[in-house]
Design a protein around this motif. Sequence first.
Motif, PDB file in Angstrom:
ATOM      1  N   GLY A  45      20.223  11.830  30.693  1.00 60.29           N
ATOM      2  CA  GLY A  45      19.228  12.414  31.578  1.00 60.29           C
ATOM      3  C   GLY A  45      17.988  12.927  30.886  1.00 60.29           C
ATOM      4  N   TYR A  46      17.840  12.677  29.606  1.00 62.07           N
ATOM      5  CA  TYR A  46      16.570  13.046  28.966  1.00 62.07           C
ATOM      6  C   TYR A  46      15.976  11.847  28.263  1.00 62.07           C
ATOM      7  N   ASP A  47      14.685  11.933  28.025  1.00 62.55           N
ATOM      8  CA  ASP A  47      13.984  10.797  27.461  1.00 62.55           C
ATOM      9  C   ASP A  47      13.811  10.985  25.955  1.00 62.55           C
ATOM     10  N   ILE A  48      13.752   9.881  25.250  1.00 60.71           N
ATOM     11  CA  ILE A  48      13.496   9.934  23.807  1.00 60.71           C
ATOM     12  C   ILE A  48      12.269   9.077  23.570  1.00 60.71           C
ATOM     13  N   ASN A  49      11.168   9.695  23.160  1.00 62.63           N
ATOM     14  CA  ASN A  49       9.927   8.920  23.146  1.00 62.63           C
ATOM     15  C   ASN A  49       9.784   8.028  21.926  1.00 62.63           C
ATOM     16  N   GLN A  50      10.368   8.447  20.792  1.00 60.01           N
ATOM     17  CA  GLN A  50      10.267   7.583  19.610  1.00 60.01           C
ATOM     18  C   GLN A  50      11.644   7.022  19.343  1.00 60.01           C
ATOM     19  N   GLN A  90      18.924   7.108  31.805  1.00 60.33           N
ATOM     20  CA  GLN A  90      20.204   6.887  32.485  1.00 60.33           C
ATOM     21  C   GLN A  90      21.332   6.594  31.507  1.00 60.33           C
ATOM     22  N   ASP A  91      20.952   6.337  30.230  1.00 59.50           N
ATOM     23  CA  ASP A  91      21.990   6.005  29.262  1.00 59.50           C
ATOM     24  C   ASP A  91      22.828   7.227  28.920  1.00 59.50           C
ATOM     25  N   THR A  92      23.932   6.961  28.210  1.00 60.84           N
ATOM     26  CA  THR A  92      24.878   8.056  27.952  1.00 60.84           C
ATOM     27  C   THR A  92      24.412   8.942  26.792  1.00 60.84           C
ATOM     28  N   HIS A  93      25.075  10.081  26.671  1.00 59.23           N
ATOM     29  CA  HIS A  93      24.829  10.971  25.536  1.00 59.23           C
ATOM     30  C   HIS A  93      25.125  10.262  24.228  1.00 59.23           C
TER      31      HIS A  93
END
Lengths: 496, 423
Positions: B71-76, B84-87
């Motif tokens: 539920g969070y984005d990773i910009n780099q 939507q991917d998993t932890h």
Amino acid sequence: MSDMSYVRSEMLPERAPPASSVGLVGWMRANLFSGAVNSILTIASLVLIYMVLAAILPWIFSPTWNGTSQNECREIVGSGHHAACWGVINDRWEQLLFGFYPNGSEGGADQRWRPIVAFALLFVAVTPVLFSMISRRMNWVLLLAVLGLTGLYLGGAVGLILGLALLGAAAFVGFKALSTDKEARAAEIEAGAKRLPNPLIFSAIYPFIAPWLLWGGTVWLPIAAALGFVIGYYAFVFIARALGSLVGIIGAVVIAIVWWLFLTSGFANLMDSILPISLEAVESRKFGGFMLSITIGVVAIACSLPIGIVLALGRQSDLMIVKALCVGFIEFIRGVPLITLLFVASTLLNIFMPPGTNFDIILRVLIMVTLFASAYMAETIRGGLAALPRGQYEAADALGLDYWKAQRLIIMPQALKISIPGIVSNFIGVFKDTTLVSIIGLLDPLGLSNAIRADQAWNGLVWELYGFIALLFFVFCFSMSRYSMYLERRLRTDHR
Amino acid sequence: MYHMTSMTDPHQGQFRLSMLLYDSRYRSMTIQIIALIGFLILVFWLLSNTAQNLADLGKQPSFGFMSEPAGYDINQRLLEYTSQDTHLRASLMGLLNTLLVAAMGCIAATFIGVFVGILRLSPNWIVSRLAAVYVELFRNVPVLLWIVFTMAILIETLPAPSAFRKGEAAMSLWDTVAVTNRGIYIPEPLFSNSLGNIHLFGQSSLRFDISLDLLAIAFVFLGGLFISRIIKRRADVTQEATGERPTTWYWRLGVVVVPTTIVLTLLGLHLGYPELKGFNFKGGTHMRNSLIALWLALSIYTGAFIAEIVRAGILAVSKGQSEAAGALGLRSNRIMSLVILPQALRVIIPPLISNYLNLTKNSSLAIAVGYMDITGTLGGITMNQTGRELETVLMLMAVYLVISLTISGVMNWYNESVKLKER
């Protein structure tokens, strides 16, 4: 024709060397322009230095020391000029040094003399270990002078009289120390003259004074803690006489632990009700700024020293299980970043303790940083142990010393002496690493700088704050690293 | 290491309990067993406390949360990822980011360190002083301060993308690189006749694509290197036999360069340049400020330590060595490569390893500038979102331990191979 000589019979007077090879010109030719490449490098370096200084110096020298906000600074400098706003340092330097340590602004007295005295006494306590050129007498002069100045600062009739008396004693001893010749004094000592007590006594009791000064509270608590060691020592003497030294050690440890766990607080309360001497208690969460960094650094290094020695001995020992445990601990701690250990301190340490235990975040951070430092300390001391020639171990064996006696009398004194430069570098490392506590929300200088930037008046100031913090760290670390280099030179006994 | 020899009485026949303490044959056993029992009690105490506390909090230890959506984005990031991917996948992105910045940092720090270390030994007074100033300045200020300082420099002093539109700033290196306060945009390699990708691990959290183009290039390049090595070995054999070394450098260069160039041409390699579109740059590879600040600060900081190591290593080789090599008739570049460097490396490698390790561990400070490394993902947002402090911190430590032990293992193996074989 025959008496005409082609060989000069008298010596010519010596002539001065050519102007191009002596003095400034000669030095420059030798060191700056000794070839085409070197000349190019020199000119490039000069251009680089000029560019850096031209960019930084006008920024640094800006008359904004008295500005009370960023806008005021801008008005002083005038628009279009980019210059430092030193008002923020003027406004907040006390906070950057002491955090929120009580300064009298919220009622009560200004308590900031306590960390200053603790720091000054720290210097006195480490002098006999670190600076061998300072004589025993001068050590006492330092101690008396610090205590005397404290008395004068605190004022009041008692403080004034005590302060003057201590300063007088310091001046007397100092005068005597300076007026006697070093060699004459050495001869006197050889002949059995009376000496002042060893200043290491003060170094030994300093660990009990410093927490009392910093955290305050009743004086009887640190005294009770120190009494634990005294009780343990006498317990050892008595039991060992009756039942042998091994039982003595076990008994002494058990009795001391019982004292610390069950009797210390009762004793302190009792004595406090009889003779209440106390300082205003200061909570850990008020610690901040450089005071916090120094506290964490010093406590971690001081506590990690004994742990590190034990770990290093364990790692060197023949006992397989002991060795495996020590290696495992050291490699684990050295394999993970400090920040993960700080996460443990901030989120997990309370989970590991018995239910209901809750101790404050500074203490938890101190524990984890101490564990971190002791793994590195163990490696430093292991280096010292490995550097000792094998003959020292064999000589200790040949004298019939058992393991602990050999360690105490032969091995450790030498190994620790070799390790002092490494220990100082360890200290520099830990001191720098204390900035990481800002990530878990403690207010060390970096954490405070974020808080200051959030202030309306100093919104978004970066360079001044970072520059000031960097300067303070640099002064500390650079002087310590110079000291450790000096020590390495002094301890190097191979004649290279 | 250290054997305590002592005289023991001749065997007395029967075993007495006091011999456990006073007989050196049994004492070490007694001590070890006591130590082991103490350790086990400590571990048991910690575990039971933890179990009790977690039960009180109502949190049973489990790693199930790793397969829930992050539920969070990773910009780099290096692989494809959505919120939507998993932890688990988020942590994988973090791990790759850690490895990326650590690898980039180690390489840059080595270059800086070697360069400055040699400059410090320069006979030129001003150059050696400058190098010394660099070393002391960077060694004696905390690395975290350098990281946030570099980040501030990037954000405050570099031009915003809008400045490029107004013409106040221009792209550098013949309009190929855009240096902005939002990061640096560099050209990216593109293939017009791409061979496609291999998808591994289907749709699971560990899925990743292998580019067949890169695979082909790597295959041809490594093959070229292998053939070049064979040519070198044959030249060595000839030299051993006849004393004459055949000139092979053009062959050795050719077998590497020519096939690689052919493959690159066949694949249609071209560069995608960043372009200003709207309010931002599009195209090219975007290196964010956080990555660059961390990379620069770590490499410059560690470079200062490496410079001292390199200097010490070179100084440790005594002058007699190079003089002796010169007396044997070696030329100066051969003296350097055959005599000085092997001996200096022996001194340099062990501390260099520990500095690489330090750099890798210091990369965990990424969290201060918002670079999403493993500490920022697993130890940061995942920990805060799931409230699984115990599990995340344990996994975080395990990951760093594996990285550290791998680096030190590889480097120790290398060190072992160059070590002086002593008695």
